[in-house]
Design an enzyme around this catalytic site. Structure first.
Site, PDB file in Angstrom:
ATOM      1  N   SER A  13       0.751  -1.059   0.090  1.00 32.25           N
ATOM      2  CA  SER A  13       0.088   0.177  -0.076  1.00 32.25           C
ATOM      3  C   SER A  13       0.856   1.108  -0.123  1.00 32.25           C
ATOM      4  O   SER A  13       0.574   2.273  -0.726  1.00 32.25           O
ATOM      5  CB  SER A  13      -0.996   0.045   1.058  1.00 32.25           C
ATOM      6  OG  SER A  13      -0.242   0.291   2.168  1.00 32.25           O
ATOM      7  N   ASN A  14       2.058   1.228   0.665  1.00 32.35           N
ATOM      8  CA  ASN A  14       2.836   2.199   0.728  1.00 32.35           C
ATOM      9  C   ASN A  14       3.405   2.724  -0.582  1.00 32.35           C
ATOM     10  O   ASN A  14       3.677   3.732  -1.380  1.00 32.35           O
ATOM     11  CB  ASN A  14       3.939   2.212   1.895  1.00 32.35           C
ATOM     12  CG  ASN A  14       3.406   2.472   3.107  1.00 32.35           C
ATOM     13  OD1 ASN A  14       3.072   3.825   3.266  1.00 32.35           O
ATOM     14  ND2 ASN A  14       3.221   1.819   4.100  1.00 32.35           N
ATOM     15  N   LEU A  80      11.297  -6.351   4.700  1.00 36.20           N
ATOM     16  CA  LEU A  80      11.671  -6.998   5.598  1.00 36.20           C
ATOM     17  C   LEU A  80      13.172  -7.524   5.695  1.00 36.20           C
ATOM     18  O   LEU A  80      13.600  -8.170   6.792  1.00 36.20           O
ATOM     19  CB  LEU A  80      10.711  -8.215   6.168  1.00 36.20           C
ATOM     20  CG  LEU A  80       9.260  -7.854   6.131  1.00 36.20           C
ATOM     21  CD1 LEU A  80       8.391  -9.145   6.537  1.00 36.20           C
ATOM     22  CD2 LEU A  80       9.169  -6.922   7.463  1.00 36.20           C
ATOM     23  N   LYS A  81      13.752  -7.496   4.859  1.00 36.68           N
ATOM     24  CA  LYS A  81      15.230  -7.957   4.780  1.00 36.68           C
ATOM     25  C   LYS A  81      16.259  -6.525   5.012  1.00 36.68           C
ATOM     26  O   LYS A  81      15.779  -5.536   4.697  1.00 36.68           O
ATOM     27  CB  LYS A  81      15.746  -8.545   3.349  1.00 36.68           C
ATOM     28  CG  LYS A  81      14.822  -9.746   3.360  1.00 36.68           C
ATOM     29  CD  LYS A  81      15.305 -10.490   1.835  1.00 36.68           C
ATOM     30  CE  LYS A  81      14.550 -11.730   1.738  1.00 36.68           C
ATOM     31  NZ  LYS A  81      14.972 -12.361   0.575  1.00 36.68           N
ATOM     32  N   ASN A  95      13.074   4.669   5.067  1.00 39.59           N
ATOM     33  CA  ASN A  95      12.266   3.648   5.425  1.00 39.59           C
ATOM     34  C   ASN A  95      10.996   4.249   6.263  1.00 39.59           C
ATOM     35  O   ASN A  95      11.165   5.272   6.653  1.00 39.59           O
ATOM     36  CB  ASN A  95      12.766   2.544   6.489  1.00 39.59           C
ATOM     37  CG  ASN A  95      11.998   1.385   6.831  1.00 39.59           C
ATOM     38  OD1 ASN A  95      11.285   0.874   6.079  1.00 39.59           O
ATOM     39  ND2 ASN A  95      12.054   1.042   8.183  1.00 39.59           N
ATOM     40  N   HIS A  97       8.174   3.289   9.314  1.00 43.31           N
ATOM     41  CA  HIS A  97       7.958   2.373  10.343  1.00 43.31           C
ATOM     42  C   HIS A  97       6.601   2.527  11.028  1.00 43.31           C
ATOM     43  O   HIS A  97       6.425   3.814  11.238  1.00 43.31           O
ATOM     44  CB  HIS A  97       9.177   2.281  11.404  1.00 43.31           C
ATOM     45  CG  HIS A  97       9.072   1.112  12.566  1.00 43.31           C
ATOM     46  ND1 HIS A  97       9.521  -0.028  12.535  1.00 43.31           N
ATOM     47  CD2 HIS A  97       8.617   1.420  13.742  1.00 43.31           C
ATOM     48  CE1 HIS A  97       9.078  -0.662  13.541  1.00 43.31           C
ATOM     49  NE2 HIS A  97       8.919   0.204  14.392  1.00 43.31           N
TER      50      HIS A  97
END
Ligand code: GRF
Length: 183
Positions: A13-14, A80-81, A95, A97
């Site tokens: 979605s982002n 997620l990595k 990023n 969060h």
């Protein structure tokens, strides 16, 4: 026009919000590649629909692919990595969060784990944080935060939905401000 690469591991979605913001000229940039942690994730399906190339891979292959595009900015959107340090050396990486860093971040703090931890803590506020990425999880310099209330009736799902709304608001703004500052 600036070149952006988005990295994603989930629904995207982002990623979609950044794509639409680019289309609507919220910032002077275009998404030239989606890096997906695996094939078939929602973000990769979206990229295919938007006509954006998708790369699935890691390590040296990923570094080589990213370098080919000479990006001006990389946006992690639910990736997620860890990002290889060779990429951090050549390009700014942001990023998003779903909590107020420096609290509720770090290894293992993703998705519902974050919102469960916030609810368990009794915090009255949560929110979204956009930050630069360094070689640790969730520890780079904070660019922008927006708060949301935590309600007594909240479940991890209702809180996540409230936070996601502000994620979608602030992430494109951070990209815009970044390009305006580093023109
Ligand atoms: C978002 O909550 C983001 O903050 C986190 O991962 C989630 C990704 O969601 N890093 P989506 O794939 O962009 O919908």
């Amino acid at each position: 026009m600036k070149k952006i690469i988005v990295f994603a591991s989930g629904g995207g979605s982002n990623f979609e919000v950044l794509y639409r913001a680019a289309q609507n000229k919220v910032f002077d940039g275009e998404i030239v590649l989606l890096v997906a942690s695996k094939a078939g994730i929602g973000a990769a399906e979206k990229a295919a629909r938007f006509g954006i190339p998708v790369f699935v891979g890691h390590g040296a292959e990923l570094v080589a692919e990213v370098k080919k595009y000479k990006p001006d900015l990389i946006c992690l959107a639910g990736y997620l990595k860890k990002v290889p340090s060779e990429i951090l050396d050549i390009c700014a990486v942001m990023n998003i969060h779903p909590a107020l860093l420096p609290c509720f971040g770090g290894k293992g703090m993703y998705g519902h784990h974050v919102h469960e931890a916030v609810l368990k803590s009794g915090a009255e506020k949560s929110g979204a944080t956009v930050h630069f990425v360094d070689c640790e999880y969730d520890s780079g310099r904070i660019i922008k935060q927006e708060l949301v209330p935590v309600l007594p009736s909240d479940t991890p799902e209702t809180l996540a939905a409230r936070v996601l709304k502000v994620e979608h608001k602030i992430y494109p703004l951070c990209v815009k401000e970044f390009f305006e500052r580093f023109k």
